[in-house]
Design an enzyme around this catalytic site. Structure first.
Site, PDB file in Angstrom:
ATOM      1  N   LYS A 108      -4.852 -10.279  -6.935  1.00  0.00           N
ATOM      2  CA  LYS A 108      -6.064 -10.419  -6.121  1.00  0.00           C
ATOM      3  C   LYS A 108      -7.183  -9.526  -6.657  1.00  0.00           C
ATOM      4  CE  LYS A 108      -6.285  -8.203  -2.198  1.00  0.00           C
ATOM      5  NZ  LYS A 108      -6.134  -7.639  -0.853  1.00  0.00           N
ATOM      6  N   LYS A 129     -10.967  -3.819  -4.718  1.00  0.00           N
ATOM      7  CA  LYS A 129     -11.770  -2.631  -5.019  1.00  0.00           C
ATOM      8  C   LYS A 129     -10.890  -1.499  -5.538  1.00  0.00           C
ATOM      9  CE  LYS A 129     -12.227  -2.594  -0.071  1.00  0.00           C
ATOM     10  NZ  LYS A 129     -13.199  -2.899   0.940  1.00  0.00           N
ATOM     11  N   LYS A 156       0.817  -1.215   0.000  1.00  0.00           N
ATOM     12  CA  LYS A 156       0.000   0.000   0.000  1.00  0.00           C
ATOM     13  C   LYS A 156       0.849   1.263   0.000  1.00  0.00           C
ATOM     14  CE  LYS A 156      -4.529  -1.218   1.697  1.00  0.00           C
ATOM     15  NZ  LYS A 156      -5.598  -0.825   2.608  1.00  0.00           N
TER      16      LYS A 156
HETATM   17  P1  TYM Z   1     -10.378  -5.685   3.707  1.00  0.00           P
HETATM   18  O1  TYM Z   1     -11.351  -4.610   4.013  1.00  0.00           O
HETATM   19  O2  TYM Z   1      -9.314  -5.430   2.695  1.00  0.00           O
HETATM   20  O3  TYM Z   1     -11.149  -6.977   3.246  1.00  0.00           O
HETATM   21  C1  TYM Z   1     -12.224  -7.512   4.028  1.00  0.00           C
HETATM   22  C2  TYM Z   1     -12.225  -9.023   3.988  1.00  0.00           C
HETATM   23  O4  TYM Z   1     -12.357  -9.477   2.633  1.00  0.00           O
HETATM   24  C3  TYM Z   1     -11.310 -10.396   2.338  1.00  0.00           C
HETATM   25  N1  TYM Z   1     -10.926 -10.226   0.929  1.00  0.00           N
HETATM   26  C4  TYM Z   1     -10.807 -11.248   0.079  1.00  0.00           C
HETATM   27  N2  TYM Z   1     -10.989 -12.570   0.228  1.00  0.00           N
HETATM   28  C5  TYM Z   1     -10.793 -13.351  -0.855  1.00  0.00           C
HETATM   29  N3  TYM Z   1     -10.424 -12.862  -2.067  1.00  0.00           N
HETATM   30  C6  TYM Z   1     -10.224 -11.539  -2.263  1.00  0.00           C
HETATM   31  N4  TYM Z   1      -9.884 -11.069  -3.458  1.00  0.00           N
HETATM   32  C7  TYM Z   1     -10.420 -10.664  -1.161  1.00  0.00           C
HETATM   33  N5  TYM Z   1     -10.323  -9.313  -1.001  1.00  0.00           N
HETATM   34  C8  TYM Z   1     -10.631  -9.073   0.289  1.00  0.00           C
HETATM   35  C9  TYM Z   1     -10.167  -9.996   3.270  1.00  0.00           C
HETATM   36  O5  TYM Z   1      -9.255 -11.059   3.454  1.00  0.00           O
HETATM   37  C10 TYM Z   1     -10.918  -9.646   4.521  1.00  0.00           C
HETATM   38  O6  TYM Z   1     -11.229 -10.809   5.267  1.00  0.00           O
HETATM   39  N6  TYM Z   1      -7.273  -5.553   7.621  1.00  0.00           N
HETATM   40  C11 TYM Z   1      -8.565  -5.992   7.168  1.00  0.00           C
HETATM   41  C12 TYM Z   1      -9.727  -5.431   7.963  1.00  0.00           C
HETATM   42  C13 TYM Z   1      -9.626  -5.633   9.437  1.00  0.00           C
HETATM   43  C14 TYM Z   1      -9.839  -6.859  10.126  1.00  0.00           C
HETATM   44  C15 TYM Z   1      -9.682  -6.541  11.501  1.00  0.00           C
HETATM   45  C16 TYM Z   1     -10.127  -8.154   9.715  1.00  0.00           C
HETATM   46  C17 TYM Z   1      -9.358  -4.674  10.358  1.00  0.00           C
HETATM   47  N7  TYM Z   1      -9.393  -5.226  11.606  1.00  0.00           N
HETATM   48  C18 TYM Z   1      -9.794  -7.523  12.474  1.00  0.00           C
HETATM   49  C19 TYM Z   1     -10.266  -9.125  10.708  1.00  0.00           C
HETATM   50  C20 TYM Z   1     -10.098  -8.833  12.059  1.00  0.00           C
HETATM   51  C21 TYM Z   1      -8.735  -5.558   5.717  1.00  0.00           C
HETATM   52  O7  TYM Z   1      -8.085  -4.650   5.243  1.00  0.00           O
HETATM   53  O8  TYM Z   1      -9.718  -6.224   5.064  1.00  0.00           O
END
Ligand code: TYM
Length: 339
Positions: free
Chosen positions: A201, A204, A118
């Site tokens: 991957k 968004k 990032k």
């Molecule tokens: P974020 O917002 O990027 O994504 C949310 C969830 O979606 C999953 N995900 C995917 N899974 C499969 N294939 C993909 N292409 C894909 N893109 C996104 C992510 O693995 C995630 O589960 N850091 C985290 C948010 C967070 C969090 C937490 C998660 C903050 N605190 C505590 C769990 C526990 C994040 O950026 O997810």
């Protein structure tokens, strides 16, 4: 310490930083729904404080938070059964994050690949928040003593860090206070790939909208994106192993399996020998059937933002009831004088 002496509790979060993709749905939300009503207490969070580690337009952030809440509910999260709220409204997350900033080591955070991705080439210009992000994420989870965290594959390293923080805190203070959380990374779609490039991957933030399916896409857009998805000229093989060197083809099979609640092996067995020209319309059918009711329900919910805000406020209150005593105890352990 393992998680066995703790109440079985699931926590997971999603950033309200733009729309929801099929990756978020299959890798996260759909699995959150599966865990609801099981033996776990389930807590799901819109992590708005994480979103602002990169610039967010305030009005857009409000919209994205509400839309994410609508996405959770439209996908089957019941705000009575699960606790559904936005992170900024439960101050205990950031309070515990500060303690964890003092537990985590620079060297640990320096290894985080999400920060490297990032921040890109211009690291000097990345926010301090983006670097400290994983300590806040550990706090999100551990402020509830959560034992299990369902996520997609890309979050694995952050969850390992969460475990390291819990272990170091427990060791440093000679307590068995924080559980060593189990990551739950399961199913056919833990890493949904871009429809244009099987090595990237689905995200968004990809500049090409054709690379992803958004939960707000209509039936025509979904069908068009699948029709145009990159594949190869070979027919589907006899076994799933036959897809090991064919990332785009494997991705579509995984997506089909996750949407249809079956296994990639069963999908390959069903379509063995067929061309993608035959497979893609079937995939589009399943995707439209599963996803369009969600987008319709999301628009319905978005027509009443006051109701969404009320749901988030109720969820925040319930979350705070669990978080406050855990923070109080943490402060005592660390040696903060208080009433
Ligand atoms: P974020 O917002 O990027 O994504 C949310 C969830 O979606 C999953 N995900 C995917 N899974 C499969 N294939 C993909 N292409 C894909 N893109 C996104 C992510 O693995 C995630 O589960 N850091 C985290 C948010 C967070 C969090 C937490 C998660 C903050 N605190 C505590 C769990 C526990 C994040 O950026 O997810």
């Amino acid at each position: 310490m393992s998680t066995t002496s703790f109440t079985p509790r699931v926590f997971s979060g999603i950033q309200p930083s733009g729309g929801l993709t099929l990756g978020n749905y299959l890798g996260a939300i759909k699995r959150f729904v599966d865990m609801q009503g099981s033996d776990f207490e389930t807590i799901y969070c819109m992590v708005d404080l994480h979103a602002i580690t990169v610039w967010q337009d305030p009005e857009q952030l409000v919209h994205a938070t509400r839309e994410l809440c609508a996405g959770f509910i439209a996908s089957g999260i019941d705000p009575e059964q699960s606790i559904l709220f936005n992170q900024s409204q439960v101050a205990e997350h950031t309070q515990l994050a500060w303690i964890f900033n003092c537990v985590a080591r620079m060297g640990w955070l320096n290894r985080m690949t999400q920060f490297k991705d990032k921040a890109g080439k211009n690291r000097e210009n990345a926010s301090v928040g983006l670097f400290a992000y994983p300590a806040l994420m550990a706090a999100d989870i551990l402020i509830y003593h959560a034992t299990h965290v369902p996520v997609g594959e890309d979050q694995k390293q952050h969850l390992e860090l969460t475990r390291d923080i819990a272990i170091k805190f427990n060791n440093d203070f000679g307590v068995d206070f924080f559980p060593v959380t189990e990551p739950v990374i399961e199913g056919a779609a833990t890493r949904v790939m871009s429809l244009r490039d099987g090595s990237k991957k689905m995200s968004k933030s990809d500049p090409s909208d054709m690379s992803r399916i958004n939960l707000t896409d209509d039936a025509d857009a979904i069908a068009q994106k699948i029709r145009k998805a990159k594949t190869d000229p070979e027919p589907l093989p006899e076994t799933f192993e036959g897809l090991s060197e064919r990332p785009e083809a494997r991705n579509l099979v995984n997506i089909y399996a996750a949407l249809a609640d079956t296994t990639p092996q069963a999908v390959v067995a069903e379509f063995a020998g067929q061309q993608f020209g035959q497979f893609k319309p079937r995939l589009a059918e399943v995707a439209v059937e599963k996803l369009t009711p969600i987008s319709t329900e999301m628009s319905r919910l978005m027509a009443d933002p006051a109701e969404i805000d009320r749901i988030l406020a109720t969820g925040s209150g319930r979350a705070r009831e669990i978080a406050a005593p855990i923070l109080k105890k943490t402060y005592e352990i660390v040696g903060m004088v208080g009433a």
